[in-house]
Design an enzyme around this catalytic site. Structure first.
Site, PDB file in Angstrom:
ATOM      1  N   GLN A 271      12.077 -32.904 -11.392  1.00 60.90           N
ATOM      2  CA  GLN A 271      12.413 -31.731 -10.595  1.00 60.90           C
ATOM      3  C   GLN A 271      11.173 -30.900 -10.305  1.00 60.90           C
ATOM      4  OE1 GLN A 271      15.463 -30.455  -9.203  1.00 60.90           O
ATOM      5  NE2 GLN A 271      13.909 -29.178  -8.238  1.00 60.90           N
TER       6      GLN A 271
ATOM      7  N   ASP B   5      18.190 -21.151 -11.931  1.00 62.55           N
ATOM      8  CA  ASP B   5      19.042 -22.302 -12.213  1.00 62.55           C
ATOM      9  C   ASP B   5      20.381 -21.755 -12.700  1.00 62.55           C
ATOM     10  OD1 ASP B   5      19.969 -24.863 -12.691  1.00 62.55           O
ATOM     11  OD2 ASP B   5      18.695 -25.242 -14.431  1.00 62.55           O
TER      12      ASP B   5
ATOM     13  N   HIS C 226      12.942 -31.512 -17.509  1.00 65.93           N
ATOM     14  CA  HIS C 226      13.341 -32.097 -16.220  1.00 65.93           C
ATOM     15  C   HIS C 226      12.069 -32.271 -15.377  1.00 65.93           C
ATOM     16  CE1 HIS C 226      15.703 -33.423 -13.026  1.00 65.93           C
ATOM     17  NE2 HIS C 226      16.443 -32.362 -12.748  1.00 65.93           N
TER      18      HIS C 226
ATOM     19  N   CYS D  11      17.066 -25.337  -8.247  1.00 67.34           N
ATOM     20  CA  CYS D  11      17.122 -26.791  -8.407  1.00 67.34           C
ATOM     21  C   CYS D  11      18.475 -27.381  -8.066  1.00 67.34           C
ATOM     22  CB  CYS D  11      16.683 -27.186  -9.812  1.00 67.34           C
ATOM     23  SG  CYS D  11      17.605 -26.375 -11.126  1.00 67.34           S
TER      24      CYS D  11
ATOM     25  N   ARG E  52      18.753 -40.453 -17.736  1.00 63.72           N
ATOM     26  CA  ARG E  52      19.267 -39.074 -17.781  1.00 63.72           C
ATOM     27  C   ARG E  52      20.223 -39.003 -18.959  1.00 63.72           C
ATOM     28  NH1 ARG E  52      21.525 -34.710 -13.469  1.00 63.72           N
ATOM     29  NH2 ARG E  52      19.336 -34.818 -12.905  1.00 63.72           N
TER      30      ARG E  52
ATOM     31  N   ARG F  74      12.535 -33.916  -3.662  1.00 63.47           N
ATOM     32  CA  ARG F  74      12.826 -34.808  -4.784  1.00 63.47           C
ATOM     33  C   ARG F  74      12.548 -36.255  -4.374  1.00 63.47           C
ATOM     34  NH1 ARG F  74      16.141 -33.288  -8.929  1.00 63.47           N
ATOM     35  NH2 ARG F  74      15.371 -35.256  -9.794  1.00 63.47           N
TER      36      ARG F  74
END
Length: 304
Positions: free
Chosen positions: A132, A223, A129, A263, A102, A291
């Protein structure tokens, strides 16, 4: 699926449609306990950004597969003192079985992948991402019994999540609409890539009108308006993004059975109202749980 073994996942665009659909089915089977693969391997987590869901879900997934994780916080490794990423990658390659990264720049992720023979997974960059979106598509599939003919509308900043949604929805034939303020639309190159993948299977729509984008949609997604690293812009963005809040009015434009996704983390009364986030059409907590299942499927596929 043999073709996934040993592979990197730097972008959803790395996958073929059949591979993405396989991962969703594999995740479903593991979630209900129909299969329980074992993977006694070691996953490294090299996270240069804060994380709750990604860090915990990868950790639990690896433990449930019978493996282990090593948390490689930059400040407790030589990365934090400026060791070149290429050098770090070549060393970690000799210790680990896979590495989830990340970071900020997609180019840094690519550098690591270029210098490590082990699978490297994008656990979030400023560009994409992908993990996700594996969970998002799994949630959409669970909610409607399939993906064919569905429309997902994302409202807000054309950020990394929007980019991966474009690619993921195009791969599985879901119509994808992105509604963002002018100047905050997703990158043209990602939109063009999604359009090429979608071809005649599904529609890719980019607009600055959230009401039009929401009409008849089966899922509304949002988001935060300022992603990690953009906190200093948050106050300036508020008036520009206010019309892009998911609220009762926007939800009424969607299909009557529409679900709401986010998310997380969520800023209630900014990008989404508390009433909608906590309302009966919200699938946000199921989405967060997924997830774990989606990433467990990914790890088992690339490591066994």
């Amino acid at each position: 699926m043999e073709g996934l073994r040993g592979r990197d996942l730097l972008s959803l665009g790395d996958l073929q449609p059949s591979e993405l659909l396989y991962l969703l089915e594999f995740a479903t089977q593991m979630k209900v306990g129909a299969i329980a693969p074992k993977c006694a391997k070691v996953l490294g987590l090299l996270f240069q950004k804060a994380s709750t869901r990604t860090r915990v879900s990868f950790s639990v997934a690896m433990y449930q597969l019978g493996g282990q994780i090593i948390d490689l916080h930059p400040q407790s490794t030589q990365v934090g003192r400026g060791e070149p990423l290429a050098d770090t990658a070549r060393v970690l390659d000799r210790y680990l079985d896979a590495l989830a990264v990340r970071t900020f720049a997609q180019a840094d992720l690519t550098t690591i992948a270029d210098h490590a023979r082990i699978p490297v997974i994008n656990a979030l960059t400023d560009l994409e991402h992908p993990c996700q979106i594996l969970a998002d598509l799994l949630t959409l599939q669970e909610s409607f019994g399939g993906l064919s003919g569905l429309t997902l509308t994302y409202i807000g900043d054309g950020n990394n999540v929007a980019h991966s949604l474009l690619l993921g929805c195009a791969l599985v034939g879901v119509n994808i609409r992105i509604a963002a303020p002018p100047g905050f639309l997703p990158l043209a190159a990602i939109v063009e890539q999604a359009q090429a993948i979608a071809a005649t299977k599904s529609e890719v729509t980019i607009t600055s009108d959230p009401v039009v984008a929401a009409q008849g949609a089966h899922a509304l997604y949002t988001d935060v308006w300022a992603s990690m690293g953009q906190e200093s812009e948050a106050a300036d963005r508020l008036p520009l993004f206010q019309p892009y809040q998911i609220n009762d009015h926007i939800l009424q434009q969607a299909d009557s059975q529409a679900i709401v996704l986010h998310c997380l983390p969520a800023h209630r009364e900014e990008e989404i109202t508390a009433a909608v986030l906590e309302g009966p059409q919200s699938r946000v907590w199921e989405q967060a749980e997924n997830r774990l299942h989606a990433q467990k499927a990914l790890l088992a596929s690339i490591l066994t």
